[in-house]
Design an enzyme around this catalytic site. Structure first.
Site, PDB file in Angstrom:
ATOM      1  CG  ASP A 122      -6.744  -6.341  23.476  1.00 49.30           C
ATOM      2  OD1 ASP A 122      -6.164  -6.588  22.406  1.00 49.30           O
ATOM      3  OD2 ASP A 122      -7.452  -5.326  23.658  1.00 49.30           O
ATOM      4  CD  GLU A 174      -0.633  -6.747  20.117  1.00 51.54           C
ATOM      5  OE1 GLU A 174      -0.762  -5.807  20.916  1.00 51.54           O
ATOM      6  OE2 GLU A 174      -1.507  -7.594  19.927  1.00 51.54           O
ATOM      7  CG  ASP A 203      -8.605  -3.943  16.941  1.00 51.36           C
ATOM      8  OD1 ASP A 203      -9.194  -4.851  17.577  1.00 51.36           O
ATOM      9  OD2 ASP A 203      -7.986  -3.029  17.491  1.00 51.36           O
TER      10      ASP A 203
HETATM   11  O1  MIG Z   1      -7.160  -0.640  21.089  1.00 50.81           O
HETATM   12  O2  MIG Z   1     -10.193  -3.393  24.784  1.00 50.81           O
HETATM   13  O3  MIG Z   1      -8.389  -5.795  19.637  1.00 50.81           O
HETATM   14  O4  MIG Z   1     -10.938  -6.382  20.572  1.00 50.81           O
HETATM   15  O5  MIG Z   1     -12.248  -4.429  22.076  1.00 50.81           O
HETATM   16  C1  MIG Z   1      -8.330  -1.035  21.681  1.00 50.81           C
HETATM   17  C2  MIG Z   1     -10.668  -2.623  23.719  1.00 50.81           C
HETATM   18  C3  MIG Z   1      -8.052  -2.141  22.681  1.00 50.81           C
HETATM   19  C4  MIG Z   1      -8.274  -3.909  21.103  1.00 50.81           C
HETATM   20  C5  MIG Z   1      -8.875  -5.244  20.840  1.00 50.81           C
HETATM   21  C6  MIG Z   1     -10.364  -5.127  20.810  1.00 50.81           C
HETATM   22  C7  MIG Z   1     -10.852  -4.575  22.126  1.00 50.81           C
HETATM   23  C8  MIG Z   1     -10.203  -3.218  22.394  1.00 50.81           C
HETATM   24  N1  MIG Z   1      -8.748  -3.340  22.368  1.00 50.81           N
END
Ligand code: MIG
Length: 780
Positions: free
Chosen positions: A404, A407, A478
């Protein structure tokens, strides 16, 4: 910028062209694929997406004409003019793609209230950019555009502008978001039933304008980097995809269990909560293969650690879950907490593994752990280190890694342009690496898991670039528990598939905001047909596990999750097909019905492989919908077995528990029995769900089988079964041939469910065999 053509020279598949101002290279990759390259920033190509470029030796001809250089392959005629203007025709002389010969002429944004509008919070359009690299193509009549990875909006991208800059923006994804988490600078153009693709391999911020600025042209451009693009001819969309994935790679076979149902939430913790969840699935008879642990399993968000209070015995917990058939997937973010004494940080600092500011000082921003550093994944040494770290998670019993925030996301403003990376020996700044940061992180994760487990790695990533499909699955980040986002997921996933990312899915139920019983009921019907089938939710949102609402909603979840488990062998066959052809699993109708122009803009139906058409309900309160059935085939309602001619719109009644599904006449669908998790039952007999073809005709289907986890299939250890169903006047004849027999656990038998007709004969390897029929199911 290039000036007049001076001369050219040919060497193997390359044509070096000297213009007055610049030298460029045109490369014939195959008779269908041509690369156009001008070294505007760097002499070398240094592609991140194309590894091991495979040149297909082929004959072609190059000639200097009065005004142009003409290159002719078996499929294409390419004319190159002064200023590196390019016109491309098919081998019959029809125009496919011509450079636009005039300057761009952006439309004018009128009014003097832009500042006021912006101050009030309206999004006012941005000025169209200036690019150091830019290619403008003439808009032809009757064009449709597809692909461009993960974008908002509809299937056809004509008339819109998109930006490639991996972006984590938590505001609801709506059409004014020109960039989301992924950058796949590739599109497919369909022009008078013929398709071609353009892959603009440039990792800087790039822009694609598909005729928004001016309906006379479409363009792509980037703020820096080389001019480096591939023209990929079809004429079928399938062939364009074959060409694109020839360049950037195909989605490899996953482990079988990754196709099962997956449950997630930010965050299931402590371990008792995870057990409660696991028990619920089994107690309630809802199949589930995977449980996800989001950021709270970690010790203070330090990657590659566990919180010893919430998961005191994590290895035992993960191990016991596995005995019950649950695989655990843990999240890993790129940000490493700045914290002396934390081994990952210490190692990174000691070995200069982190991206730095322009003076070489490790760059610090803020993410979940507070002040954090960004591993320089562009550097092979760093990828190796990150790969080795995967062992920490694999040793604790984890079965897959969810990447995650890559980016990369940052809480303290965006990373400045001059943050420095070491791109395998070439110093590169953030502007160049940003869009491939997630790609490189996925690659390191994939390679690490492969090395330490020897199995097919399961990686999920949020950010990616062209070619990431070789290493990772993706989810669309998200989304929100909005009906609009359920609707949008259909074209978004179709376009991701058309961009090489076959293994994809959305958060079922929606991530942010609160899901409703009805929305979850409809989302699981759609999610059941997405390769990555994961229910996920944001912290503090209303629960939306399958049982979180009422018994009717639970029953709908159970029904569709069980349907998914029946279809597992069909989905696995599609993965096998995809590894060989580059075709995705979720397909827009026009992929198979390119002659039928009514399919070109269908946003709310898709093909799941070529045999199943899904027309989900995407609006609240709706219990009937129009379905277009493409021309040339008949379609059978999966629920009622009613037969419909293709080439018509029909109305389907769809009460809350019915997702409209149609099977193409002449289909053979392999089914498994429903299981609590994949591998729970030994599959001794494969069931074929047969939708016979028309009288006097036959259909073939090839089914693939292997061990479902190792790389042995690459050494030929798999079985292929070729099923033929022939319809005669009396009934159907089923013929089974084992055409590749290398995997030891072959099926011991077969069962046949035939829709609407009798079986008159079954042949195995050409010989007639005995069979019995019980409750409408024939068994050998
Ligand atoms: O900004 O790890 O897209 O799936 O649950 C939050 C917490 C950070 C973003 C991910 C989301 C995940 C969340 N993460």
């Amino acid at each position: 910028m290039f000036g007049k053509i001076k001369r050219f020279q040919q060497e193997d598949n390359k044509i070096f062209i000297e213009f007055e101002e610049k030298k460029v290279t045109v490369e014939v990759i195959t008779p269908f694929i041509i690369n156009f390259f001008a070294p505007i920033k760097r002499e070398q190509r240094l592609s991140k997406a194309v590894e091991n470029l495979k040149i297909q030796e082929c004959s072609f001809n190059v000639e200097m004409k009065k005004e142009s250089i003409e290159i002719t392959t078996d499929e294409l005629q390419i004319y190159i003019f002064d200023n590196f203007k390019v016109d491309i025709y098919d081998n019959e002389g029809n125009v496919l793609c011509q450079d636009y010969r005039y300057d761009r002429e952006p439309f004018v944004r009128r009014g003097n209230g832009a500042d006021l509008a912006a101050a009030e919070g309206h999004k006012v359009g941005e000025e169209s950019g200036k690019y150091t690299v830019e290619v403008v193509k003439k808009m032809e009549d009757d064009m449709f555009f597809y692909g461009l990875g993960e974008k908002t909006g509809h299937l056809n991208k004509k008339g819109y502008h998109y930006k490639m800059w991996n972006t984590d923006d938590p505001r609801p994804h709506v059409e004014s978001h020109e960039a989301l988490y992924k950058s796949i600078p590739f599109f497919i153009a369909l022009k008078q039933k013929k398709a071609f693709g353009i892959f603009f391999d440039n990792t800087f911020e790039s822009h694609f304008d598909m005729g928004k600025e001016n309906s006379d042209y479409y363009y792509f451009g980037a703020v820096d980097g080389n001019l480096d693009y591939y023209f990929i001819y079809g004429p079928s969309i399938k062939e364009v995809l074959g060409g694109y994935t020839h360049l950037t790679g195909k989605t490899p076979m996953p482990q079988l269990w990754t196709l099962g149902y997956q449950q997630s939430r930010w965050s299931y913790a402590p371990d008792s909560r995870v057990w409660e969840l696991a028990d619920n699935f089994r107690k309630r008879d809802i199949p589930c293969d995977v449980l996800h642990l989001d950021i709270d399993y970690m010790d203070g968000y330090r990657v590659f650690t566990w919180d010893n209070e919430k998961f005191p015995n994590h290895e035992a917990t993960v191990g016991k879950l596995k005995e019950k058939g649950f695989k655990v997937v843990t999240i890993i973010d790129p940000g490493v907490k700045k914290d002396k004494g934390y081994n990952i940080y210490d190692e990174g600092i000691k070995n200069n593994y982190f991206a730095t500011d322009k003076d070489g000082v490790p760059y610090v921003n803020k993410v979940w752990p507070g002040d954090s550093l960004y591993p320089d994944f562009a550097n092979e040494r760093v990828r190796k280190w990150w790969s080795e770290n995967q062992k920490i998670m694999m040793d604790s019993g984890v079965s897959g890694i969810w990447n995650d925030m890559n980016e990369p996301a940052s809480f303290n403003g965006p990373l400045p342009d001059d943050v420095m990376f070491n791109n395998d020996g070439v110093v590169a700044d953030h502007r160049e690496i940003h869009n491939v940061y997630g790609h490189y992180m996925s690659k390191a994760t994939y390679e690490g898991i492969k090395k330490c487990t020897g199995k097919r790695p399961f990686v999920i990533t949020r950010a990616c670039y062209a070619g990431t499909q070789k290493y990772s699955t993706v989810w669309t980040g998200d989304n929100q528990s909005f009906w609009e986002h359920l609707r949008m997921s259909v074209p978004m996933l179709m376009n991701l598939g058309l961009s090489g990312m076959s293994f994809c899915g959305t958060d079922v139920g929606g991530f942010s905001f609160d899901c409703t019983a009805e929305l979850l009921s409809r989302w699981v019907q759609m999610g059941c047909f997405t390769p990555l089938f994961r229910n996920h939710a944001c912290s503090n949102t209303r629960d939306h596990e399958p049982w979180a609402f009422d018994s009717a909603t639970e029953e709908i979840n159970r029904k569709y999750i069980k349907l998914r488990y029946k279809l597992i062998p069909y989905i696995y066959d599609l993965m096998w097909e995809g590894e060989n052809t580059g075709l995705p699993i979720i397909r827009p109708l026009m992929l198979h019905y390119q002659e039928d122009a009514k399919t070109y803009e269908i946003n709310d139906e898709f093909l799941f492989g070529k045999n199943i058409l899904v027309a989900p309900i995407l609006e609240q309160g709706k219990t009937a919908r129009m379905v277009y059935l493409p021309e040339g085939d008949c379609w059978i309602d999966y629920w009622t077995k009613e037969v419909f001619e293709g080439g018509q719109y029909i109305i389907k009644e769809a009460p809350l528990d019915v997702c409209p599904i149609y099977i193409k006449e002449g289909s053979i669908l392999p089914n498994y029995p429903v299981q609590n998790y994949i591998g729970e039952k030994e599959i001794e007999a494969l069931t074929l769900d047969i939708y016979p073809p028309k009288e006097g005709t036959e259909v073939k289907y090839v089914h693939y089988q292997d061990d479902g986890e190792s790389f042995e299939y690459q050494n030929g250890e798999f079985n292929l079964y070729e099923f033929t169903v022939r319809r005669e006047a009396k009934g159907i004849v089923i013929d089974i041939h084992n055409t590749h027999k290398k995997y030891r656990n072959a099926y011991k038998g077969f069962k046949f469910k035939v829709n609407g007709i009798q079986i008159s004969e079954i042949l195995v390897e050409g010989k007639s065999v005995n069979f019995s029929i019980k409750d409408g199911v024939a068994e050998l």
